[in-house]
Motif scaffolding. Structure first.
Motif, short mmCIF file in Angstrom:
data_model
loop_
_atom_site.label_atom_id
_atom_site.label_comp_id
_atom_site.label_asym_id
_atom_site.label_seq_id
_atom_site.Cartn_x
_atom_site.Cartn_y
_atom_site.Cartn_z
N ILE A 113 7.20 4.97 6.51
CA ILE A 113 5.76 4.75 6.33
C ILE A 113 5.49 3.26 6.12
O ILE A 113 4.57 2.68 6.73
CB ILE A 113 5.24 5.58 5.14
N ILE B 199 -0.85 2.75 0.23
CA ILE B 199 -0.80 3.62 1.41
C ILE B 199 -0.83 5.07 0.95
O ILE B 199 -0.11 5.46 0.03
CB ILE B 199 0.47 3.34 2.22
N PRO C 65 -0.31 8.63 2.42
CA PRO C 65 0.05 9.51 3.53
C PRO C 65 -0.22 10.99 3.29
O PRO C 65 -0.28 11.77 4.25
CB PRO C 65 1.56 9.27 3.69
N GLN C 66 -0.42 11.40 2.02
CA GLN C 66 -0.52 12.84 1.72
C GLN C 66 -1.90 13.27 1.23
O GLN C 66 -2.06 14.39 0.76
CB GLN C 66 0.53 13.22 0.66
N GLN D 70 -6.87 12.59 4.31
CA GLN D 70 -6.71 12.51 5.77
C GLN D 70 -8.06 12.60 6.49
O GLN D 70 -8.22 12.07 7.59
CB GLN D 70 -5.79 13.63 6.27
N HIS E 113 -8.37 3.34 7.70
CA HIS E 113 -8.12 4.78 7.87
C HIS E 113 -7.89 5.05 9.36
O HIS E 113 -8.50 4.39 10.22
CB HIS E 113 -9.35 5.57 7.37
N PRO E 114 -7.04 6.02 9.70
CA PRO E 114 -6.81 6.33 11.12
C PRO E 114 -8.08 6.74 11.87
O PRO E 114 -8.17 6.53 13.09
CB PRO E 114 -5.81 7.49 11.07
N TYR F 218 -2.20 5.08 8.38
CA TYR F 218 -2.46 6.02 7.27
C TYR F 218 -3.69 5.53 6.52
O TYR F 218 -4.05 4.35 6.64
CB TYR F 218 -1.27 6.06 6.29
N TYR G 241 -0.16 5.52 16.87
CA TYR G 241 -0.48 6.65 16.00
C TYR G 241 -1.82 7.30 16.36
O TYR G 241 -2.07 8.45 15.97
CB TYR G 241 -0.48 6.21 14.54
#
Length: 197
Positions: free
Chosen positions: A18, A86, A88-89, A92, A123-124, A145, A191
């Motif tokens: 990550i 960051i 990642p969990q 989203q 953010h993605p 992420y 990504y």
């Protein structure tokens, strides 16, 4: 190797991956395309901290954010300029991410950090107000992420004094993104085209 040690190794490997993803984005997009004129110097001097939060709810994430702000309080900018937290969990969904920012701002106010630190957001699925999701300008803030970038206000003011036309940066960045070919977008933002399963 014990089962616990094996699990720890897997977790450490995932965390490192990550960090590698974010470092690649930072170097190839943010610095590589000169989206932020202030990013190259602290990155080159190893004064940018990349932290992967294991939080999967708002409360745990706020605790992580507070810890990172406290660390910046305790550490001079000459040793640590800025932190990228960051996530990642959690968060989203971009709507959830934006909702969380209200809690983050309250944390800054409650600890009298307003005016000392500010949060930049990535953010993605980042989408600027008034923009359509597919607009190229959103790419300036689309990271691998969800990320909260903690910026020192004093350092920002100091940097602004040396930058002539800071107001032109958003328009320049938008133009830069609009000029990218589809191939370049796929190389810079893998990504977005091949999201992890």
């Amino acid at each position: 190797m014990s089962e616990q040690t094996s699990e720890q190794a897997v977790v450490q490997s995932a965390v490192q991956q990550i960090k590698n993803d974010v470092a690649r984005w930072l170097n190839s997009v943010v610095i590589g395309l000169n989206l932020c004129p202030f990013a190259a110097k602290p990155t080159g001097e190893n004064r940018v901290r990349l932290v992967v939060s294991a939080a999967n709810d708002d409360e745990l994430l706020l605790q992580d954010l507070q810890r990172e702000l406290e660390l910046l309080d305790e550490t001079p900018a000459s040793a640590l300029e800025t932190t990228l937290l960051i996530i990642p969990q959690h968060l989203q969904d971009f709507f959830d991410y934006n909702q969380f920012l209200n809690w983050a701002e309250q944390l800054l106010k409650r600890n009298r950090w307003t005016g000392i630190y500010q949060l930049a957001t990535f953010h993605p699925d980042y989408c600027f107000a008034g923009a359509a999701p597919e607009d190229a300008e959103n790419l300036t803030n689309r990271s691998p992420y969800p990320i909260l970038h903690i910026i020192r206000e004093a350092s920002l003011e100091k940097a602004l004094a040396y930058y002539d036309d800071i107001d032109a940066v958003p328009d320049n960045n938008k133009a830069c993104m609009e000029q990218l070919t589809q191939t370049q977008k796929q190389q810079l933002f893998p990504y977005l085209f091949n999201p992890p399963a």
